[in-house]
Design a protein around this motif. Structure first.
Motif, short mmCIF file in Angstrom:
data_model
loop_
_atom_site.label_atom_id
_atom_site.label_comp_id
_atom_site.label_asym_id
_atom_site.label_seq_id
_atom_site.Cartn_x
_atom_site.Cartn_y
_atom_site.Cartn_z
N THR A 1 0.80 -1.22 0.00
CA THR A 1 0.00 0.00 0.00
C THR A 1 0.83 1.27 0.00
O THR A 1 0.34 2.33 -0.38
CB THR A 1 -0.99 0.04 1.18
OG1 THR A 1 -0.26 -0.07 2.40
CG2 THR A 1 -2.03 -1.06 1.06
N ALA A 2 2.09 1.20 0.39
CA ALA A 2 2.94 2.39 0.36
C ALA A 2 3.26 2.83 -1.06
O ALA A 2 3.51 3.99 -1.32
CB ALA A 2 4.23 2.14 1.14
N SER A 3 3.27 1.90 -2.01
CA SER A 3 3.62 2.26 -3.38
C SER A 3 2.50 2.03 -4.38
O SER A 3 2.55 2.53 -5.48
CB SER A 3 4.86 1.48 -3.83
OG SER A 3 4.60 0.09 -3.79
N LEU A 4 1.46 1.25 -4.01
CA LEU A 4 0.36 0.96 -4.91
C LEU A 4 -0.95 1.48 -4.37
O LEU A 4 -1.17 1.51 -3.16
CB LEU A 4 0.21 -0.56 -5.12
CG LEU A 4 1.32 -1.31 -5.82
CD1 LEU A 4 0.95 -2.79 -5.93
CD2 LEU A 4 1.60 -0.74 -7.20
N SER A 5 -1.84 1.87 -5.28
CA SER A 5 -3.20 2.18 -4.89
C SER A 5 -4.15 1.52 -5.89
O SER A 5 -3.79 1.29 -7.04
CB SER A 5 -3.45 3.69 -4.82
OG SER A 5 -3.26 4.28 -6.08
N ARG A 6 -5.33 1.20 -5.41
CA ARG A 6 -6.36 0.57 -6.22
C ARG A 6 -7.61 1.42 -6.09
O ARG A 6 -7.99 1.80 -4.98
CB ARG A 6 -6.62 -0.86 -5.72
CG ARG A 6 -7.66 -1.60 -6.49
CD ARG A 6 -7.74 -3.06 -5.99
NE ARG A 6 -9.01 -3.61 -6.39
CZ ARG A 6 -9.95 -4.04 -5.57
NH1 ARG A 6 -9.76 -4.01 -4.27
NH2 ARG A 6 -11.08 -4.51 -6.03
N LEU A 7 -8.25 1.73 -7.24
CA LEU A 7 -9.40 2.61 -7.24
C LEU A 7 -10.50 2.05 -8.13
O LEU A 7 -10.20 1.42 -9.15
CB LEU A 7 -9.00 3.99 -7.77
CG LEU A 7 -7.83 4.63 -7.04
CD1 LEU A 7 -6.89 5.29 -8.02
CD2 LEU A 7 -8.35 5.61 -6.05
N SER A 8 -11.74 2.30 -7.76
CA SER A 8 -12.84 1.97 -8.66
C SER A 8 -13.15 3.22 -9.48
O SER A 8 -12.97 4.35 -9.02
CB SER A 8 -14.08 1.51 -7.88
OG SER A 8 -14.60 2.59 -7.13
#
Length: 162
Positions: free
Chosen positions: A52-59
């Motif tokens: 989570t420090a380098s990746l994000s996931r979004l709808s």
């Protein structure tokens, strides 16, 4: 959540390469469609919490207006780096609506990177993803953001499928 701010504002805005609205629409039945869209992004849980420090996931939830009328839903993954202005994102969204009056669905695939502030974005129709009157759809889409408003310019072909 630093990556969320980057993903929603930074990369999506910076990857819009043209500084104004999409190209002017051509006559009905042409291979170009343009208009506006609204987009809602909502953070989602990343599968591996260590990332989570380098990746994000979004709808993604979009409403298209203009020569493409409809909605889309999708998912986006974005990655930031330790170098300011360098990042990337990928997304898939399923569009449902009408394109120059032809009804159906199709899938768009996004691939965007920024290298120290230099953006590159490619949005393409997934081959053979068109349904109903949009079967045989192929093409690429450009997005721009001007004065906080989102625009699309969609260059496409529509051929008969076997």
């Amino acid at each position: 959540m630093q990556i969320w701010a980057f993903a929603s504002a930074g990369i999506l805005t910076a990857l819009c390469l043209v500084p104004g609205p999409g190209a002017a629409a051509q006559a009905q039945g042409s291979s170009r469609a343009s208009g506006t869209f609204d987009v809602q992004l909502a953070p989602q849980t990343v599968a591996d919490t260590a990332l989570t420090a380098s990746l994000s996931r979004l709808s993604l939830d979009k409403q298209f207006r203009g020569e493409l009328e409809g909605t889309s839903k999708g998912e986006m993954l974005a990655a930031g780096t330790g170098v300011e202005g360098s990042a990337g994102y990928v997304a898939i969204e399923r569009v449902s609506g009408t394109l120059h009056g032809r009804r159906g669905t199709f899938v768009l695939q996004h691939s965007g990177t920024m290298t120290r502030g230099a953006p590159e974005l490619r949005i393409t129709v997934v081959p053979d993803s068109g349904t109903d009157e949009l079967a045989g759809l192929a093409g690429t889409m450009m997005i721009t953001i001007a004065d906080g408003k989102h625009f699309y310019d969609f260059e496409y072909t529509l051929t008969k499928t076997p």
